[in-house]
Structures are given as C-alpha cells and as structure tokens.
Design an enzyme around this catalytic site. Structure first.
Site, PDB file in Angstrom:
ATOM      1  N   ASN A 173      -6.601   0.861  -2.693  1.00 23.32           N
ATOM      2  CA  ASN A 173      -7.446   1.523  -1.687  1.00 23.32           C
ATOM      3  C   ASN A 173      -6.881   2.896  -1.328  1.00 23.32           C
ATOM      4  O   ASN A 173      -6.438   3.166  -0.223  1.00 23.32           O
ATOM      5  CB  ASN A 173      -7.656   0.648  -0.437  1.00 23.32           C
ATOM      6  CG  ASN A 173      -6.371   0.195   0.227  1.00 23.32           C
ATOM      7  OD1 ASN A 173      -5.295   0.261  -0.356  1.00 23.32           O
ATOM      8  ND2 ASN A 173      -6.477  -0.257   1.461  1.00 23.32           N
ATOM      9  N   PHE A 175      -6.436  -1.310  10.523  1.00 19.08           N
ATOM     10  CA  PHE A 175      -5.703  -2.564  10.334  1.00 19.08           C
ATOM     11  C   PHE A 175      -4.441  -2.302   9.522  1.00 19.08           C
ATOM     12  O   PHE A 175      -4.461  -1.494   8.594  1.00 19.08           O
ATOM     13  CB  PHE A 175      -6.561  -3.554   9.535  1.00 19.08           C
ATOM     14  CG  PHE A 175      -7.737  -4.125  10.284  1.00 19.08           C
ATOM     15  CD1 PHE A 175      -7.571  -5.202  11.144  1.00 19.08           C
ATOM     16  CD2 PHE A 175      -9.023  -3.616  10.106  1.00 19.08           C
ATOM     17  CE1 PHE A 175      -8.659  -5.766  11.817  1.00 19.08           C
ATOM     18  CE2 PHE A 175     -10.108  -4.163  10.768  1.00 19.08           C
ATOM     19  CZ  PHE A 175      -9.929  -5.238  11.630  1.00 19.08           C
ATOM     20  N   GLY A 176      -3.362  -3.016   9.806  1.00 19.62           N
ATOM     21  CA  GLY A 176      -2.201  -2.984   8.916  1.00 19.62           C
ATOM     22  C   GLY A 176      -0.885  -2.712   9.607  1.00 19.62           C
ATOM     23  O   GLY A 176      -0.824  -1.978  10.607  1.00 19.62           O
ATOM     24  N   HIS A 226       0.860  -1.189   0.000  1.00 19.61           N
ATOM     25  CA  HIS A 226       0.000   0.000   0.000  1.00 19.61           C
ATOM     26  C   HIS A 226       0.893   1.235   0.000  1.00 19.61           C
ATOM     27  O   HIS A 226       1.693   1.420   0.914  1.00 19.61           O
ATOM     28  CB  HIS A 226      -0.900   0.001   1.238  1.00 19.61           C
ATOM     29  CG  HIS A 226      -1.838  -1.171   1.275  1.00 19.61           C
ATOM     30  ND1 HIS A 226      -3.115  -1.118   0.762  1.00 19.61           N
ATOM     31  CD2 HIS A 226      -1.671  -2.440   1.730  1.00 19.61           C
ATOM     32  CE1 HIS A 226      -3.702  -2.301   0.914  1.00 19.61           C
ATOM     33  NE2 HIS A 226      -2.845  -3.122   1.493  1.00 19.61           N
ATOM     34  N   ASP A 235      -8.643  -5.039  -2.729  1.00 17.26           N
ATOM     35  CA  ASP A 235      -7.962  -5.354  -1.459  1.00 17.26           C
ATOM     36  C   ASP A 235      -8.324  -4.364  -0.353  1.00 17.26           C
ATOM     37  O   ASP A 235      -8.381  -3.162  -0.569  1.00 17.26           O
ATOM     38  CB  ASP A 235      -6.445  -5.369  -1.625  1.00 17.26           C
ATOM     39  CG  ASP A 235      -5.768  -5.745  -0.322  1.00 17.26           C
ATOM     40  OD1 ASP A 235      -6.076  -6.826   0.204  1.00 17.26           O
ATOM     41  OD2 ASP A 235      -4.983  -4.950   0.208  1.00 17.26           O
ATOM     42  N   HIS A 293      -2.825 -12.617   1.094  1.00 18.64           N
ATOM     43  CA  HIS A 293      -2.540 -12.858   2.523  1.00 18.64           C
ATOM     44  C   HIS A 293      -3.357 -13.984   3.183  1.00 18.64           C
ATOM     45  O   HIS A 293      -4.161 -13.743   4.091  1.00 18.64           O
ATOM     46  CB  HIS A 293      -2.683 -11.576   3.339  1.00 18.64           C
ATOM     47  CG  HIS A 293      -3.859 -10.682   3.019  1.00 18.64           C
ATOM     48  ND1 HIS A 293      -5.156 -11.129   2.892  1.00 18.64           N
ATOM     49  CD2 HIS A 293      -3.906  -9.343   2.800  1.00 18.64           C
ATOM     50  CE1 HIS A 293      -5.942 -10.103   2.621  1.00 18.64           C
ATOM     51  NE2 HIS A 293      -5.220  -9.027   2.544  1.00 18.64           N
ATOM     52  N   ASP A 326       2.231  -7.185   2.234  1.00 20.06           N
ATOM     53  CA  ASP A 326       1.061  -6.391   2.646  1.00 20.06           C
ATOM     54  C   ASP A 326       1.507  -5.163   3.451  1.00 20.06           C
ATOM     55  O   ASP A 326       0.896  -4.807   4.462  1.00 20.06           O
ATOM     56  CB  ASP A 326       0.043  -7.227   3.438  1.00 20.06           C
ATOM     57  CG  ASP A 326      -1.303  -6.512   3.570  1.00 20.06           C
ATOM     58  OD1 ASP A 326      -1.491  -5.445   2.963  1.00 20.06           O
ATOM     59  OD2 ASP A 326      -2.173  -7.031   4.293  1.00 20.06           O
ATOM     60  N   HIS A 384      -8.861 -10.148  -1.695  1.00 23.41           N
ATOM     61  CA  HIS A 384      -8.886 -10.066  -0.229  1.00 23.41           C
ATOM     62  C   HIS A 384     -10.159 -10.799   0.162  1.00 23.41           C
ATOM     63  O   HIS A 384     -11.255 -10.387  -0.226  1.00 23.41           O
ATOM     64  CB  HIS A 384      -8.949  -8.590   0.172  1.00 23.41           C
ATOM     65  CG  HIS A 384      -9.229  -8.337   1.620  1.00 23.41           C
ATOM     66  ND1 HIS A 384      -8.339  -7.688   2.437  1.00 23.41           N
ATOM     67  CD2 HIS A 384     -10.300  -8.625   2.405  1.00 23.41           C
ATOM     68  CE1 HIS A 384      -8.834  -7.591   3.659  1.00 23.41           C
ATOM     69  NE2 HIS A 384     -10.042  -8.146   3.664  1.00 23.41           N
TER      70      HIS A 384
HETATM   71  O1  DOR Z   1      -4.137  -4.982   7.459  1.00 18.35           O
HETATM   72  C1  DOR Z   1      -4.530  -4.545   6.399  1.00 18.35           C
HETATM   73  N1  DOR Z   1      -4.276  -3.282   6.022  1.00 18.35           N
HETATM   74  N2  DOR Z   1      -5.236  -5.334   5.600  1.00 18.35           N
HETATM   75  C2  DOR Z   1      -5.826  -4.882   4.512  1.00 18.35           C
HETATM   76  O2  DOR Z   1      -6.453  -5.658   3.850  1.00 18.35           O
HETATM   77  C3  DOR Z   1      -5.737  -3.451   4.142  1.00 18.35           C
HETATM   78  C4  DOR Z   1      -4.535  -2.845   4.702  1.00 18.35           C
HETATM   79  C5  DOR Z   1      -4.534  -1.341   4.650  1.00 18.35           C
HETATM   80  O3  DOR Z   1      -4.860  -0.785   3.604  1.00 18.35           O
HETATM   81  O4  DOR Z   1      -4.157  -0.728   5.632  1.00 18.35           O
END
Ligand code: DOR
Length: 427
Positions: A93, A322-323, A61, A151, A231, A304, A178
């Site tokens: 995204n 998340f991430g 990302h 995703d 993932h 990811d 995803h």
């Molecule tokens: O942990 C994640 N972060 N999973 C995802 O599918 C999106 C991503 C994000 O864009 O931060």
C-alpha cells in the site's frame, strides 16, 4: 571475508546454556561449533549472550515509494535490524502500488541500494488496491515478489478472490489476506464493544473480519491455493481457521504482538496510538489468539509495523490513520510478557519469529545451520530497558508501548553476513 562469533550461547532442547561459536565465510554460515579454531578477519565476542536465527517479519509497511515522510526503506530496515529482524516483507500500500512489472522492478532496485536487511516485497492482488481489476499474477510472480496481497483493504467480492486464488495457485505463491468486509464495518474506528460505547466512538464489529475468512477458506479449498490470513484479531476468526485446518485446507495465519498483549481495555481515552486495523478486541479475543498460537492454529507472529507521522496520529480516533509501529519493540515485549510470565517457552517464541514463518513460506532462512545465509540475532536476555519512542530508528513514533519496562534486548543483528545493527555502536 571470515567473521567469527565467539562466546555465544545457543538454545538447545536440553538447556539454554550450550556454548556456541559461529564462523561466517562469504556471508554464509560456514561452521557452527563449541570452539572454532580459525584465523578470522573479524572476531566478535558475544559475551555469553544468546544467538538466535535472524527474525522474520512477513508483515511490515515501509511506505516508500510515496510515503517517505512516514518511513523509508532505509529507516524501516534500520528499525528492523535494531529489532533483530533480518528478513522483512513489505506491504504494497504505497504510491505507486507495486501492481505491474515496472513498479515491482523499480521497487526491487530501490531495495537493492537502500535496505539494511533483506526485504521481500509483496505485489498487489488488484490494480492500485482498488478491488476492481486483478493484477497479472502470473507475470508478477516471475519478478521476485514474495506473495500477493491487498493489505490495508479486504477483497470485497468472492468472484475476485476466487480468480486471484486460482491464478496464485498456478504460480505456487500465496494469497495473503487482510480480511475486512466493508459492508459491516459501519465507519468504525475501534472494536465494537464495551469501550467504544463508553467513549462514544463508532465500533468495528468482529464479524467484519471473521465472515471474510470463512468465505475465503472455502474459496481457497476450491482454488487449491495457499491462503494466509493477516493479523487475526477475533476469537471467531481463530475458530474458523482451526476448523479449516482440520478440514485439510491450506490456510495459515499470523497474529501481531499488540493483539496478543493488549485489548480494548487499554484504550482509556481518544489516543490514536491505540488505533490500528484490525482494532484491539475484547479480552476473550486476546485470550483466544494466544490459545490459537499455542495450539498451532495461528502459525507465527508478525508485527504489522505501520509507521505514521505524528501530526497525523494526533488527530484522535476519528481523524488519524490506522496503524502502530512494531519492529523495534516486538522481541522485548513478547519476551517480557509471554516468556517471563510463562505463557510460552523461549523456544516457542523464537520459533514463531524464525522457523515458522520460514516454513510457511518456504524461505531458506530462520535456522542456524551450515550452508545458509548468515542471518543471526544476538539477544541479551538479562538487559532491562524502558521503551522510548524518541529513540526509535523508525520515523514512526506511533506506539502504545512508550515507557513500558521490558527485559530482553537484541544487541547485534547480522544480515547475510553483514553487521546490520550493533548496540554499542548505536547508543
Ligand atoms: O493498522 C493498519 N495499518 N492496518 C492496516 O491494515 C494497514 C496499516 C497501514 O498501512 O497503516
């Protein structure tokens, strides 16, 4: 322009110690040999370190456009280069979402001027990633997009997924998924298991992932498209993918370093640097992921890389996005915890980061052979390092691996013949 890499070693089936020199002419690999006699414009002494094909990460990302406070094309690709990656595929995204010709063209222009390594952008499967209207997959596929994905969210209805897969099949591009069935996520923020119960946090059931993969492999069979699973995190997902491959369905899959190295037990407190989607699962899931990678059910590794701002991540599991980031830590972590512990060989790890993603997506990269783009990564396998999030080139400092002791560090990255990262120049 002639660039000569001297005194390197290359991986060979016989030994790790084979001497290797590479001549790069006009950004392509012109010659690979034991001793190349030529007058070059620039010569780099590789000091006996191991020369590998540049790593490929099909799942990152970059946040630009729209999320530049988290990452930009510049900072994300600098982080990629530092991690040894020469090709990265950027998830859609962003804001705006690359879901029409204009937004894809404008993204490609930005990449052209900003990127330090090769960036192949995805286009969205549905408009605005909203799941209500399919993009013009046929038209977008002619704009140089890597593949199609939503995703960050799953495609909720079989009808939409089937339509998208049929259109993708006609273009030869993959549907990259995803997998998450929202109807059984129940507002979860971490794996639904022992630790979520202990911490009193809502859990994400494993089924929310595997049930959608099970649906999709049947749809992919009907549509005749290449279906790639992002993932993978659960043992049931591995089983479904293994069975689908056995049935001859064109399904491929990736796993992240964090799902291979961590499990729910790593979450000791309400710290969102352990929060990602899909979440860290149970120990048995982690073991099934490695087994799946080793037996070829899972095709390769992708990070990811998902940078977020520190104040956003400070909100704990219930409030943070998340991430976690991954580009600058992937190789060292995997070398230390998979190769040095003899869970896999160095050749396997390198293949999962280079030739396997290239083969899966028909990319002309991932090898050190004459005539192709000079994408190369030099690693010092003896070098020890303590991961320090404050030294990241990425704007994202959101990692659960801060202060981990690792060995094996990328020290030079050449992307299409240009030096994208050289350790001593950046320390
Ligand atoms: O942990 C994640 N972060 N999973 C995802 O599918 C999106 C991503 C994000 O864009 O931060």
């Amino acid at each position: 322009m002639k660039l000569l890499l001297k005194n390197a070693k290359k991986l060979s089936s016989a030994s790790e110690e084979e001497t290797c020199e590479v001549l790069i002419v006009d950004n392509k690999i012109a010659e690979v040999g034991k001793s190349i006699q030529v007058t070059a414009d620039q010569t780099i002494d590789c000091e006996g370190n191991l020369l590998l094909p540049g790593f490929i990460d099909v799942h990152i990302h970059l946040r630009e456009p729209g999320g530049e406070h988290k990452e930009t094309i510049k900072t994300g690709t600098k982080a990629a280069a530092r991690g040894g990656f020469t090709t990265v595929c950027a998830m859609p995204n962003t804001n705006p979402v690359p879901d029409d010709v204009q937004s894809v063209r404008s993204l490609l222009e930005k990449i052209q001027t900003e990127a330090e390594v090769r960036v192949l952008p995805y286009a969205a499967i549905t408009k605005g990633l909203q799941g209500t209207e399919i993009t013009d997959i046929s038209k977008l596929s002619q704009e140089g997009v890597f593949a199609f994905t939503d995703d960050g969210v799953g495609i909720q209805t079989a009808d939409f997924m089937l339509q998208a897969m049929k259109q993708a099949a006609a273009t030869g591009k993959a549907i990259v998924a995803h997998c998450e069935d929202n109807s059984i996520v129940y507002g979860g923020v971490m794996h639904d298991g022992e630790v979520s119960k202990k911490l009193g946090l809502p859990g994400i059931p494993s089924l929310s992932e595997s049930v959608q993969i099970a649906r999709d492999v049947l749809l992919a069979e009907a549509a005749g498209c290449h279906y790639h699973v992002c993932h993978v995190s659960t043992k049931e997902s591995v089983r479904v993918i293994r069975d689908a491959k056995k049935a001859g369905i064109h399904v491929t899959a990736e796993v992240t370093p964090h799902h291979l190295l961590l499990d729910e037990m790593a979450v000791k407190e309400d710290n969102a640097n352990y929060k990602m989607n899909p979440p860290l699962r149970a120990v048995a899931d982690k073991e099934a992921l490695l087994a799946g990678l080793l037996d070829g059910t899972i095709d390769f590794i992708a990070t990811d890389h998902a940078p977020h701002a520190e104040d956003e991540k400070a909100k704990g599991f219930q409030g943070a996005p998340f991430g976690i980031v991954g580009l600058e830590t992937a190789f060292s972590l995997l070398y230390t915890h998979l190769v040095q512990t003899e869970k896999c060989s160095l050749q396997q790890l390198v293949d999962w980061l280079t030739v396997r993603p290239a083969e899966v997506f028909n990319l002309p990269y991932g090898k050190i052979v004459e005539g192709i783009a000079a994408d190369l990564t030099l690693v010092d396998l003896k070098k020890q390092n303590k991961i320090n999030k404050n030294s990241f080139f990425s704007k994202g400092k959101n990692t659960p691996f801060h202060e981990w002791e690792v060995q094996g560090v990328p020290v030079l990255t050449i992307s299409e013949g240009k030096i994208a990262y050289k350790e001593d120049e950046h320390e």
